[in-house]
Design a protein around this motif. Structure first.
Motif, PDB file in Angstrom:
ATOM      1  N   VAL A  92       0.846  -1.209   0.000  1.00  0.00           N
ATOM      2  CA  VAL A  92       0.000   0.000   0.000  1.00  0.00           C
ATOM      3  C   VAL A  92       0.875   1.251   0.000  1.00  0.00           C
ATOM      4  O   VAL A  92       0.603   2.226  -0.707  1.00  0.00           O
ATOM      5  CB  VAL A  92      -0.962  -0.012   1.202  1.00  0.00           C
ATOM      6  CG1 VAL A  92      -1.712   1.311   1.314  1.00  0.00           C
ATOM      7  CG2 VAL A  92      -1.946  -1.167   1.076  1.00  0.00           C
ATOM      8  N   GLU A  93       1.931   1.233   0.817  1.00  0.00           N
ATOM      9  CA  GLU A  93       2.872   2.354   0.865  1.00  0.00           C
ATOM     10  C   GLU A  93       3.426   2.657  -0.527  1.00  0.00           C
ATOM     11  O   GLU A  93       3.413   3.804  -0.987  1.00  0.00           O
ATOM     12  CB  GLU A  93       4.029   2.009   1.812  1.00  0.00           C
ATOM     13  CG  GLU A  93       5.193   2.985   1.768  1.00  0.00           C
ATOM     14  CD  GLU A  93       6.498   2.359   2.210  1.00  0.00           C
ATOM     15  OE1 GLU A  93       7.272   3.071   2.867  1.00  0.00           O
ATOM     16  OE2 GLU A  93       6.764   1.185   1.889  1.00  0.00           O
ATOM     17  N   THR A  94       3.906   1.620  -1.201  1.00  0.00           N
ATOM     18  CA  THR A  94       4.517   1.796  -2.530  1.00  0.00           C
ATOM     19  C   THR A  94       3.505   2.322  -3.532  1.00  0.00           C
ATOM     20  O   THR A  94       3.797   3.249  -4.306  1.00  0.00           O
ATOM     21  CB  THR A  94       5.101   0.457  -3.015  1.00  0.00           C
ATOM     22  OG1 THR A  94       6.050  -0.021  -2.054  1.00  0.00           O
ATOM     23  CG2 THR A  94       5.791   0.622  -4.359  1.00  0.00           C
ATOM     24  N   MET A  95       2.305   1.755  -3.533  1.00  0.00           N
ATOM     25  CA  MET A  95       1.265   2.195  -4.465  1.00  0.00           C
ATOM     26  C   MET A  95       0.882   3.651  -4.221  1.00  0.00           C
ATOM     27  O   MET A  95       0.704   4.434  -5.166  1.00  0.00           O
ATOM     28  CB  MET A  95       0.044   1.280  -4.341  1.00  0.00           C
ATOM     29  CG  MET A  95       0.302  -0.144  -4.798  1.00  0.00           C
ATOM     30  SD  MET A  95      -1.060  -1.287  -4.410  1.00  0.00           S
ATOM     31  CE  MET A  95      -2.356  -0.641  -5.463  1.00  0.00           C
ATOM     32  N   THR A  96       0.791   4.047  -2.946  1.00  0.00           N
ATOM     33  CA  THR A  96       0.436   5.425  -2.605  1.00  0.00           C
ATOM     34  C   THR A  96       1.526   6.398  -3.047  1.00  0.00           C
ATOM     35  O   THR A  96       1.245   7.427  -3.667  1.00  0.00           O
ATOM     36  CB  THR A  96       0.202   5.553  -1.087  1.00  0.00           C
ATOM     37  OG1 THR A  96      -0.828   4.639  -0.694  1.00  0.00           O
ATOM     38  CG2 THR A  96      -0.198   6.974  -0.718  1.00  0.00           C
ATOM     39  N   HIS A  97       2.772   6.075  -2.716  1.00  0.00           N
ATOM     40  CA  HIS A  97       3.880   6.965  -3.074  1.00  0.00           C
ATOM     41  C   HIS A  97       3.989   7.144  -4.584  1.00  0.00           C
ATOM     42  O   HIS A  97       4.264   8.242  -5.079  1.00  0.00           O
ATOM     43  CB  HIS A  97       5.192   6.416  -2.517  1.00  0.00           C
ATOM     44  CG  HIS A  97       5.250   6.438  -1.018  1.00  0.00           C
ATOM     45  ND1 HIS A  97       6.224   5.777  -0.302  1.00  0.00           N
ATOM     46  CD2 HIS A  97       4.444   7.031  -0.088  1.00  0.00           C
ATOM     47  CE1 HIS A  97       6.021   5.975   0.992  1.00  0.00           C
ATOM     48  NE2 HIS A  97       4.943   6.713   1.144  1.00  0.00           N
ATOM     49  N   ARG A  98       3.758   6.054  -5.313  1.00  0.00           N
ATOM     50  CA  ARG A  98       3.843   6.147  -6.777  1.00  0.00           C
ATOM     51  C   ARG A  98       2.671   6.926  -7.353  1.00  0.00           C
ATOM     52  O   ARG A  98       2.843   7.703  -8.295  1.00  0.00           O
ATOM     53  CB  ARG A  98       3.939   4.743  -7.380  1.00  0.00           C
ATOM     54  CG  ARG A  98       5.253   4.065  -7.033  1.00  0.00           C
ATOM     55  CD  ARG A  98       5.450   2.728  -7.712  1.00  0.00           C
ATOM     56  NE  ARG A  98       6.723   2.141  -7.297  1.00  0.00           N
ATOM     57  CZ  ARG A  98       7.210   0.999  -7.769  1.00  0.00           C
ATOM     58  NH1 ARG A  98       6.524   0.303  -8.669  1.00  0.00           N
ATOM     59  NH2 ARG A  98       8.369   0.538  -7.334  1.00  0.00           N
ATOM     60  N   ALA A  99       1.484   6.716  -6.785  1.00  0.00           N
ATOM     61  CA  ALA A  99       0.311   7.460  -7.275  1.00  0.00           C
ATOM     62  C   ALA A  99       0.484   8.960  -7.058  1.00  0.00           C
ATOM     63  O   ALA A  99       0.063   9.772  -7.903  1.00  0.00           O
ATOM     64  CB  ALA A  99      -0.949   6.964  -6.569  1.00  0.00           C
ATOM     65  N   LEU A 100       1.134   9.340  -5.950  1.00  0.00           N
ATOM     66  CA  LEU A 100       1.345  10.761  -5.640  1.00  0.00           C
ATOM     67  C   LEU A 100       2.626  11.313  -6.263  1.00  0.00           C
ATOM     68  O   LEU A 100       2.895  12.515  -6.170  1.00  0.00           O
ATOM     69  CB  LEU A 100       1.402  10.961  -4.117  1.00  0.00           C
ATOM     70  CG  LEU A 100       0.105  10.646  -3.348  1.00  0.00           C
ATOM     71  CD1 LEU A 100       0.350  10.732  -1.849  1.00  0.00           C
ATOM     72  CD2 LEU A 100      -1.021  11.591  -3.766  1.00  0.00           C
ATOM     73  N   GLY A 101       3.426  10.436  -6.860  1.00  0.00           N
ATOM     74  CA  GLY A 101       4.672  10.867  -7.485  1.00  0.00           C
ATOM     75  C   GLY A 101       5.658  11.472  -6.506  1.00  0.00           C
ATOM     76  O   GLY A 101       6.414  12.379  -6.869  1.00  0.00           O
ATOM     77  N   LEU A 102       5.672  10.961  -5.273  1.00  0.00           N
ATOM     78  CA  LEU A 102       6.484  11.594  -4.229  1.00  0.00           C
ATOM     79  C   LEU A 102       7.982  11.492  -4.490  1.00  0.00           C
ATOM     80  O   LEU A 102       8.745  12.360  -4.069  1.00  0.00           O
ATOM     81  CB  LEU A 102       6.148  10.993  -2.867  1.00  0.00           C
ATOM     82  CG  LEU A 102       4.727  11.266  -2.360  1.00  0.00           C
ATOM     83  CD1 LEU A 102       4.515  10.629  -0.998  1.00  0.00           C
ATOM     84  CD2 LEU A 102       4.458  12.775  -2.277  1.00  0.00           C
ATOM     85  N   TYR A 103       8.413  10.444  -5.161  1.00  0.00           N
ATOM     86  CA  TYR A 103       9.822  10.341  -5.546  1.00  0.00           C
ATOM     87  C   TYR A 103      10.033  10.844  -6.975  1.00  0.00           C
ATOM     88  O   TYR A 103      10.830  11.744  -7.224  1.00  0.00           O
ATOM     89  CB  TYR A 103      10.315   8.898  -5.429  1.00  0.00           C
ATOM     90  CG  TYR A 103      10.355   8.356  -4.019  1.00  0.00           C
ATOM     91  CD1 TYR A 103      11.264   8.852  -3.080  1.00  0.00           C
ATOM     92  CD2 TYR A 103       9.489   7.333  -3.613  1.00  0.00           C
ATOM     93  CE1 TYR A 103      11.315   8.351  -1.784  1.00  0.00           C
ATOM     94  CE2 TYR A 103       9.531   6.823  -2.326  1.00  0.00           C
ATOM     95  CZ  TYR A 103      10.442   7.341  -1.416  1.00  0.00           C
ATOM     96  OH  TYR A 103      10.471   6.837  -0.128  1.00  0.00           O
ATOM     97  N   ARG A 104       9.298  10.276  -7.908  1.00  0.00           N
ATOM     98  CA  ARG A 104       9.549  10.570  -9.328  1.00  0.00           C
ATOM     99  C   ARG A 104       9.305  12.031  -9.703  1.00  0.00           C
ATOM    100  O   ARG A 104      10.027  12.596 -10.521  1.00  0.00           O
ATOM    101  CB  ARG A 104       8.670   9.667 -10.209  1.00  0.00           C
ATOM    102  CG  ARG A 104       9.092   8.221 -10.211  1.00  0.00           C
ATOM    103  CD  ARG A 104       8.228   7.408 -11.153  1.00  0.00           C
ATOM    104  NE  ARG A 104       8.491   5.987 -11.025  1.00  0.00           N
ATOM    105  CZ  ARG A 104       9.453   5.332 -11.680  1.00  0.00           C
ATOM    106  NH1 ARG A 104      10.228   6.002 -12.507  1.00  0.00           N
ATOM    107  NH2 ARG A 104       9.647   4.046 -11.506  1.00  0.00           N
ATOM    108  N   ASP A 105       8.294  12.648  -9.124  1.00  0.00           N
ATOM    109  CA  ASP A 105       7.930  14.017  -9.534  1.00  0.00           C
ATOM    110  C   ASP A 105       8.497  15.095  -8.615  1.00  0.00           C
ATOM    111  O   ASP A 105       8.506  16.273  -8.988  1.00  0.00           O
ATOM    112  CB  ASP A 105       6.395  14.163  -9.578  1.00  0.00           C
ATOM    113  CG  ASP A 105       5.756  13.217 -10.575  1.00  0.00           C
ATOM    114  OD1 ASP A 105       6.463  12.737 -11.478  1.00  0.00           O
ATOM    115  OD2 ASP A 105       4.547  12.934 -10.426  1.00  0.00           O
TER     116      ASP A 105
END
Length: 410
Positions: free
Chosen positions: A176-189
């Motif tokens: 869930v953590e990984t899916m949330t972070h990716r959906a919010l673009g917290l690292y990539r964006d």
């Protein structure tokens, strides 16, 4: 012109492990050239003193006993910490930074801070000390060996394979953590540049979809000039580190039994009892020393024939390799992850196939068969390499070039 202010971010603010050593040494390094360095971390009783400690986030220690409500609150903080955002915003307002350099933030501070930094217009760099930016379970390692099942967004595999301590609950939380972070673009964006301490990690992150133009190779460093290298060689090989299954230590014990070469193992960890049983069953010439640090550890490595890294996972850029070279000791490493790029085979050490008992035993025998002077020449060549390419000055210059790239100059 006032000195640039660097916001240095890491979960812990004391020397807990390799990531903390790099974090604290970088802070010291930039302070020494006149930068104003401000830390942001988690509150912890072992933290170093800081005038900014009031901005640190509340302590979370996951190994402690706690009730269901506390566990639920901790789980929410793992995914997204509003406290970290709030406190970082206050710190930025109090001491506006020219740039932020983050290290390990997940599970304690959380990547929620990257949105705060982006909104404040602060250029942000993050060092990848592991493979968390690609693999939900950090190591690309499952129960059956090296694992890349989550590649291409298939992060459900972290739950299917119970990658976090064999637990459905913990593995589900990390999914869930990984899916949330990716959906919010917290690292990539939100993160402008990722620092990879090994070329291997730079290439692996690019394979998993990261833009190679945003990944900078900046190797680690040691102060080899301050290290003694005139040791009297003994008759042993050394492994120093955590006794975990990913370190390939059962392979090393079997290789010691096969080759008859003496091995000293310094460290503790979850595999210790099983490794001792295996060594006894095979009558392997292996001595378990327990936890060793400081001068005794330096002497143990310095007097060895070689430091052995029999790893069976994607190692990044082991500091132990650079430290061994600084001591004038050659390396016998597994051909996996970032290890091969730190060994010039036949010149500074030898390599063996990861997980291959016979190949490792053969490499140990070949290293032992060399004259002592030949091994010392290997160690000396490693030391010269470290002095030239893995020094503090070289590391700082690479970071300064990266920071200039983001518009921040000294």
């Amino acid at each position: 012109m006032s000195a640039p202010r660097l916001l240095a971010i890491n979960n812990y603010f004391y020397r807990r492990g390799g990531a903390e050593a790099v974090f604290l040494d970088q802070m010291r390094m930039f302070s020494e050239i006149g930068w104003d360095v401000v830390p942001f971390a988690m509150q912890h009783p072992e933290n170093d003193n800081s005038a900014y400690a009031r901005y640190f986030v509340s302590e979370i220690e996951y190994g402690r006993e706690s009730g269901p409500l506390t566990k639920a609150a901790q789980a929410a903080k793992i995914i997204y910490s509003f406290e970290a955002r709030r406190k970082l915003k206050a710190l930025i307002e109090s001491a506006p930074p020219a740039l932020a350099h983050a290290h390990n933030v997940y599970h304690h501070i959380s990547p929620s801070i990257f949105d705060t930094l982006k909104r404040a217009g602060v250029p942000t760099v993050m060092t990848a000390h592991d493979l968390k930016l690609a693999c939900p379970a950090y190591k690309m390692l499952s129960h059956d060996g090296v694992c890349e099942r989550c590649k291409g967004g298939r992060v459900h595999n972290v739950l299917v394979n119970r990658c976090i301590k064999g637990s459905v609950a913990l593995s589900g939380l990390v999914m869930v953590e990984t899916m949330t972070h990716r959906a919010l673009g917290l690292y990539r964006d939100k993160v402008d540049r990722v620092v990879a301490p090994s070329r291997f990690y730079r290439e692996k992150l690019a394979e998993w979809g990261w833009d190679p133009a945003r990944i900078a190779y900046v190797p680690n460093f040691v102060d080899a000039a301050a290290m003694r290298s005139d040791w009297d060689e003994g008759d042993h090989f050394v492994f120093a580190g955590r006794l975990g299954h990913e370190k390939g230590l059962s392979t090393l014990v079997r290789a010691a039994a096969m080759s008859g070469e003496r091995v000293m193992i310094a460290g503790t960890g979850p595999e210790e009892a099983a490794l001792k049983r295996l060594a006894a069953e095979l009558d392997a010439p292996v001595t378990f020393l327990g936890y060793v640090s400081g001068q005794p550890l330096l002497q143990l490595i310095g007097e060895s024939r070689a430091l052995v890294l029999p790893s069976e996972w994607y190692e990044n850029a082991p500091m132990s390799v650079l430290e061994a070279y600084g001591l004038g000791t050659p390396i016998l490493g597994a051909r996996i992850g970032g290890i091969p790029e730190l060994v010039r085979e036949g010149e500074t050490g030898l390599l063996a196939r990861s997980g291959d008992v016979e190949d490792l035993a053969g490499a140990m025998s070949r290293m032992a068969a060399l004259r002592s002077g030949e091994r010392r020449r290997m160690g000396a060549a490693g030391r010269e390499w470290v002095l030239a390419d893995f020094s503090q000055n070289a590391h700082r210059d690479r970071l300064l070039a990266l920071y200039r790239d983001l518009g921040v100059a000294a």
